[in-house]
Design a protein around this motif. Sequence first.
Motif, PDB file in Angstrom:
ATOM      1  N   ALA A   1       0.834  -1.208   0.000  1.00  0.00           N
ATOM      2  CA  ALA A   1       0.000   0.000   0.000  1.00  0.00           C
ATOM      3  C   ALA A   1       0.867   1.255   0.000  1.00  0.00           C
ATOM      4  CB  ALA A   1      -0.935  -0.007   1.212  1.00  0.00           C
TER       5      ALA A   1
ATOM      6  N   ARG B   1      -5.323   0.415   1.217  1.00  0.00           N
ATOM      7  CA  ARG B   1      -5.459   0.423  -0.241  1.00  0.00           C
ATOM      8  C   ARG B   1      -6.671  -0.393  -0.644  1.00  0.00           C
ATOM      9  NH1 ARG B   1      -0.731  -1.567  -4.540  1.00  0.00           N
ATOM     10  NH2 ARG B   1      -1.876  -1.048  -6.460  1.00  0.00           N
TER      11      ARG B   1
ATOM     12  N   ARG C   1      -4.877  -4.130  -4.170  1.00  0.00           N
ATOM     13  CA  ARG C   1      -3.803  -4.549  -3.273  1.00  0.00           C
ATOM     14  C   ARG C   1      -3.505  -6.033  -3.446  1.00  0.00           C
ATOM     15  NH1 ARG C   1      -1.719  -7.128   0.831  1.00  0.00           N
ATOM     16  NH2 ARG C   1      -3.408  -8.589   0.447  1.00  0.00           N
TER      17      ARG C   1
END
Length: 306
Positions: free
Chosen positions: A14, A108, A113
Amino acid sequence: MKLPNLVIAGVVKAGTTSLYSYLSLHPDICCSTVKETCYFSYHRYGEWDPWYNDSKDPFEQYQNYFCHCEDQKYVMEATPGYFEGEMKVAQTIKNVLGDHVKIIIILREPVSRLISFFKYKKSRLELDKELSLVEYLQQCEALTPQERVKKENDKYWGIEGGFYANYLEDWLNVFGESVYISFFDELQNNPKLFLSKICAWLEIDNTVWESQDLTVENKSLNYKNKYLQELALWLNLKAERFWRANPGIKRSLRNFYYNLNNMPYQEEIKQQTFNYLQSLYQPYNQKLAAQLLAVNYTDLPQWLRF
């Protein structure tokens, strides 16, 4: 001996490496000599990270990652795997580092992700290069909950790593207002504004990056030659302290290597797979949105607006 009072605790894939690298440029922040010290990961897995295999005193080794720090306002480390360590890791960090420690968490959109995590594990040679995303999802879901949490199965944490609502509440309960929750969307779209907000929270100067060219760190890229990739990974690990101290040299060598041995991923992900993953994460995203609203986070990214 200095110990961290600022920890980037999550999440994996992230943007934590980029944030760590950017904050390391700030004169009021002293960063650990390696990004992921993994010291508190022991309380997630019940075993020490390989960093500590030859250490007689893991805590002394942990301190040594910060022995170069002087009078900076913040001493920082970044181990994004801490986030899923739940209450055990959060409470141990507070017990060891003290009540003054601040925590940064970057969230995220979980489908993107997951895909980034999948590609990252391929680039680390932990997954077969030819493995499809659908096959990977099947392998993740085939593991029992007891198997998924084992350290040796970390490469199959792709799906579970997006269930943020299962872990965030423990961090909020332990650290309260000392947790800063941010979003990858803003880091990606406007990194300087993102950094400015963090600096305002930390009460330090936010003009450090006005003339900086902020590049993306730790990209998940495919490779042409496996043996060259193995060598690059080995060099990156063994010389991390040098790279951290000489980011310009690393940037130049990395760009050369990308041109030499990297290539784009070819797999086309079907809409059906996207739809399945979005439906899988939706109840967790809804719960996460409620958790954030409850602590007055109202400026949520699109994927958390219901």
